[in-house]
Motif scaffolding. Structure first.
Motif, PDB file in Angstrom:
ATOM      1  N   GLU A  56     -45.000  34.949 -11.971  1.00 32.28           N
ATOM      2  CA  GLU A  56     -45.958  35.932 -11.456  1.00 32.28           C
ATOM      3  C   GLU A  56     -46.586  36.757 -12.574  1.00 32.28           C
ATOM      4  N   ARG A  57     -45.889  36.849 -13.701  1.00 36.49           N
ATOM      5  CA  ARG A  57     -46.405  37.590 -14.857  1.00 36.49           C
ATOM      6  C   ARG A  57     -47.304  36.723 -15.749  1.00 36.49           C
ATOM      7  N   GLY A  58     -47.481  35.462 -15.375  1.00 39.10           N
ATOM      8  CA  GLY A  58     -48.415  34.606 -16.100  1.00 39.10           C
ATOM      9  C   GLY A  58     -47.805  33.740 -17.181  1.00 39.10           C
ATOM     10  N   PHE A  59     -46.487  33.530 -17.115  1.00 41.63           N
ATOM     11  CA  PHE A  59     -45.831  32.683 -18.114  1.00 41.63           C
ATOM     12  C   PHE A  59     -45.634  31.265 -17.585  1.00 41.63           C
ATOM     13  N   ASP A  60     -45.562  30.326 -18.509  1.00 39.50           N
ATOM     14  CA  ASP A  60     -45.293  28.921 -18.198  1.00 39.50           C
ATOM     15  C   ASP A  60     -43.777  28.759 -18.220  1.00 39.50           C
ATOM     16  N   VAL A  61     -43.156  28.798 -17.057  1.00 38.18           N
ATOM     17  CA  VAL A  61     -41.691  28.879 -17.007  1.00 38.18           C
ATOM     18  C   VAL A  61     -41.051  27.583 -16.521  1.00 38.18           C
ATOM     19  N   THR A  62     -39.970  27.208 -17.179  1.00 38.80           N
ATOM     20  CA  THR A  62     -39.178  26.033 -16.808  1.00 38.80           C
ATOM     21  C   THR A  62     -37.794  26.499 -16.388  1.00 38.80           C
ATOM     22  N   PRO A  63     -37.442  26.397 -15.109  1.00 34.29           N
ATOM     23  CA  PRO A  63     -36.092  26.777 -14.678  1.00 34.29           C
ATOM     24  C   PRO A  63     -35.102  25.627 -14.864  1.00 34.29           C
ATOM     25  N   LEU A  64     -33.887  25.982 -15.289  1.00 28.78           N
ATOM     26  CA  LEU A  64     -32.845  24.989 -15.537  1.00 28.78           C
ATOM     27  C   LEU A  64     -31.506  25.591 -15.137  1.00 28.78           C
ATOM     28  N   ASP A  65     -30.653  24.787 -14.506  1.00 31.63           N
ATOM     29  CA  ASP A  65     -29.314  25.262 -14.166  1.00 31.63           C
ATOM     30  C   ASP A  65     -28.337  24.099 -14.196  1.00 31.63           C
ATOM     31  N   GLY A  66     -27.078  24.421 -14.488  1.00 34.35           N
ATOM     32  CA  GLY A  66     -26.044  23.391 -14.556  1.00 34.35           C
ATOM     33  C   GLY A  66     -25.447  23.025 -13.212  1.00 34.35           C
ATOM     34  N   SER A  67     -25.659  23.896 -12.207  1.00 32.27           N
ATOM     35  CA  SER A  67     -25.098  23.660 -10.880  1.00 32.27           C
ATOM     36  C   SER A  67     -26.124  22.970  -9.983  1.00 32.27           C
ATOM     37  N   GLU A  68     -25.770  21.813  -9.488  1.00 33.97           N
ATOM     38  CA  GLU A  68     -26.689  21.045  -8.639  1.00 33.97           C
ATOM     39  C   GLU A  68     -27.080  21.829  -7.385  1.00 33.97           C
ATOM     40  N   GLU A  69     -26.102  22.506  -6.787  1.00 34.85           N
ATOM     41  CA  GLU A  69     -26.386  23.255  -5.553  1.00 34.85           C
ATOM     42  C   GLU A  69     -27.265  24.475  -5.827  1.00 34.85           C
ATOM     43  N   CYS A  71     -29.472  24.614  -8.189  1.00 35.72           N
ATOM     44  CA  CYS A  71     -30.802  24.029  -8.424  1.00 35.72           C
ATOM     45  C   CYS A  71     -31.550  23.823  -7.107  1.00 35.72           C
ATOM     46  N   LYS A  72     -30.841  23.310  -6.108  1.00 38.78           N
ATOM     47  CA  LYS A  72     -31.472  23.062  -4.798  1.00 38.78           C
ATOM     48  C   LYS A  72     -31.987  24.361  -4.183  1.00 38.78           C
ATOM     49  N   LEU A  73     -31.166  25.416  -4.241  1.00 38.04           N
ATOM     50  CA  LEU A  73     -31.577  26.702  -3.669  1.00 38.04           C
ATOM     51  C   LEU A  73     -32.716  27.319  -4.481  1.00 38.04           C
ATOM     52  N   ALA A  74     -32.642  27.186  -5.808  1.00 34.89           N
ATOM     53  CA  ALA A  74     -33.698  27.736  -6.660  1.00 34.89           C
ATOM     54  C   ALA A  74     -35.028  27.015  -6.433  1.00 34.89           C
ATOM     55  N   GLU A  75     -34.975  25.715  -6.160  1.00 33.87           N
ATOM     56  CA  GLU A  75     -36.208  24.967  -5.895  1.00 33.87           C
ATOM     57  C   GLU A  75     -36.886  25.487  -4.624  1.00 33.87           C
ATOM     58  N   ILE A  76     -36.077  25.797  -3.616  1.00 30.84           N
ATOM     59  CA  ILE A  76     -36.632  26.346  -2.374  1.00 30.84           C
ATOM     60  C   ILE A  76     -37.227  27.723  -2.630  1.00 30.84           C
ATOM     61  N   HIS A  77     -36.499  28.552  -3.381  1.00 33.88           N
ATOM     62  CA  HIS A  77     -36.935  29.932  -3.632  1.00 33.88           C
ATOM     63  C   HIS A  77     -38.175  30.004  -4.520  1.00 33.88           C
ATOM     64  N   THR A  78     -38.238  29.154  -5.539  1.00 33.47           N
ATOM     65  CA  THR A  78     -39.340  29.222  -6.508  1.00 33.47           C
ATOM     66  C   THR A  78     -40.501  28.303  -6.160  1.00 33.47           C
ATOM     67  N   ASP A  79     -40.254  27.315  -5.308  1.00 33.83           N
ATOM     68  CA  ASP A  79     -41.227  26.267  -5.010  1.00 33.83           C
ATOM     69  C   ASP A  79     -41.616  25.525  -6.295  1.00 33.83           C
ATOM     70  N   MET A  80     -40.633  25.366  -7.182  1.00 34.99           N
ATOM     71  CA  MET A  80     -40.822  24.658  -8.443  1.00 34.99           C
ATOM     72  C   MET A  80     -39.695  23.660  -8.632  1.00 34.99           C
ATOM     73  N   GLU A  81     -39.957  22.655  -9.464  1.00 33.46           N
ATOM     74  CA  GLU A  81     -38.883  21.730  -9.827  1.00 33.46           C
ATOM     75  C   GLU A  81     -37.924  22.441 -10.780  1.00 33.46           C
ATOM     76  N   VAL A  82     -36.636  22.329 -10.511  1.00 40.81           N
ATOM     77  CA  VAL A  82     -35.618  22.952 -11.354  1.00 40.81           C
ATOM     78  C   VAL A  82     -34.818  21.844 -12.039  1.00 40.81           C
ATOM     79  N   LEU A  83     -34.739  21.905 -13.362  1.00 45.89           N
ATOM     80  CA  LEU A  83     -34.001  20.896 -14.110  1.00 45.89           C
ATOM     81  C   LEU A  83     -32.496  21.088 -13.919  1.00 45.89           C
ATOM     82  N   HIS A  84     -31.802  20.017 -13.556  1.00 44.80           N
ATOM     83  CA  HIS A  84     -30.343  20.068 -13.421  1.00 44.80           C
ATOM     84  C   HIS A  84     -29.736  19.513 -14.695  1.00 44.80           C
ATOM     85  N   MET A  85     -29.122  20.407 -15.484  1.00 43.24           N
ATOM     86  CA  MET A  85     -28.636  19.990 -16.791  1.00 43.24           C
ATOM     87  C   MET A  85     -27.545  20.944 -17.276  1.00 43.24           C
ATOM     88  N   ASP A  86     -26.507  20.379 -17.892  1.00 43.32           N
ATOM     89  CA  ASP A  86     -25.473  21.183 -18.548  1.00 43.32           C
ATOM     90  C   ASP A  86     -26.066  21.728 -19.848  1.00 43.32           C
TER      91      ASP A  86
END
Length: 196
Positions: A56-69, A71-86
């Motif tokens: 919302e502040r105008g940045f090009d943001v890439t979300p990433l999390d190690g927890s698969e679950e 990631c799923k919730l963050a994808e719903i909340h952000t409406d963005m693809e979230v990278l699942h990675m340790d």
């Protein structure tokens, strides 16, 4: 059970506990080092709360999390693809102007933190900045179902210096505001560093 298993098991509870937390005061210190449109890696994005703010502040943001679950919730909340990675397996090369690791490296064993810092440095562009937060203290080990590594200021300063990859810009203490990963420590150590 390791810490990622914990986040997979309790993902919905953690989401509810953290999604409304206001990190804006700490975030401003980080964003002062960046310019609108810069690329940010939200490392350990959890609920995606901060990803939304960055976007919302105008940045090009890439979300990433190690927890698969998470990631799923963050994808719903952000409406963005979230990278699942340790974090210990990520491999980016000069990709980001800033890396935001809010309460996400607290479960990395101390003997692995330098390797993670190396990966963070490699992921940052020249002069890129990283924000990290840790519980303040000397504890390391399991607390309940999760592993925690706490740091005192002097120890963190030494770690940053020994990495040889960062210049410490600022290190400061804040009270817990429910970042969602407490194990009794009420103070957080905030670290802002620039890639050399």
């Amino acid at each position: 059970m390791d810490s990622l298993d914990y986040y997979n098991k309790y993902a919905s509870n953690i989401f509810e506990d953290t999604v409304e937390q206001d990190m804006s005061d700490i975030m401003e210190t980080f964003l002062e080092c960046l310019e609108e449109g810069d690329a940010i890696l939200d490392l350990g994005c959890g609920s995606g709360r901060d990803t939304v703010t960055f976007y919302e502040r105008g940045f090009d943001v890439t979300p990433l999390d190690g927890s698969e679950e998470m990631c799923k919730l963050a994808e719903i909340h952000t409406d963005m693809e979230v990278l699942h990675m340790d974090f210990r397996q990520m491999e980016f090369d000069d990709a980001f102007d800033g890396i935001w690791a809010c309460a996400s490296l607290i479960h990395i064993p101390k003997d692995e933190i330098q390797d993670v810092l190396t990966r963070i440095a490699e992921a940052l562009k020249k002069n890129g900045v990283v924000y990290m937060s840790f519980h303040k203290g000397e504890f390391e080990g399991f607390s309940g179902e999760r592993y925690f590594s706490d740091y005192e200021e002097a120890e963190m300063e030494r770690i940053i210096k020994e990495s040889g990859r960062f210049k410490l810009l600022k290190i400061w203490e804040t009270k817990d505001k429910g970042q969602g990963s407490s194990h009794g420590s009420e103070k957080w150590l905030n670290v802002l560093a620039r890639k050399k």
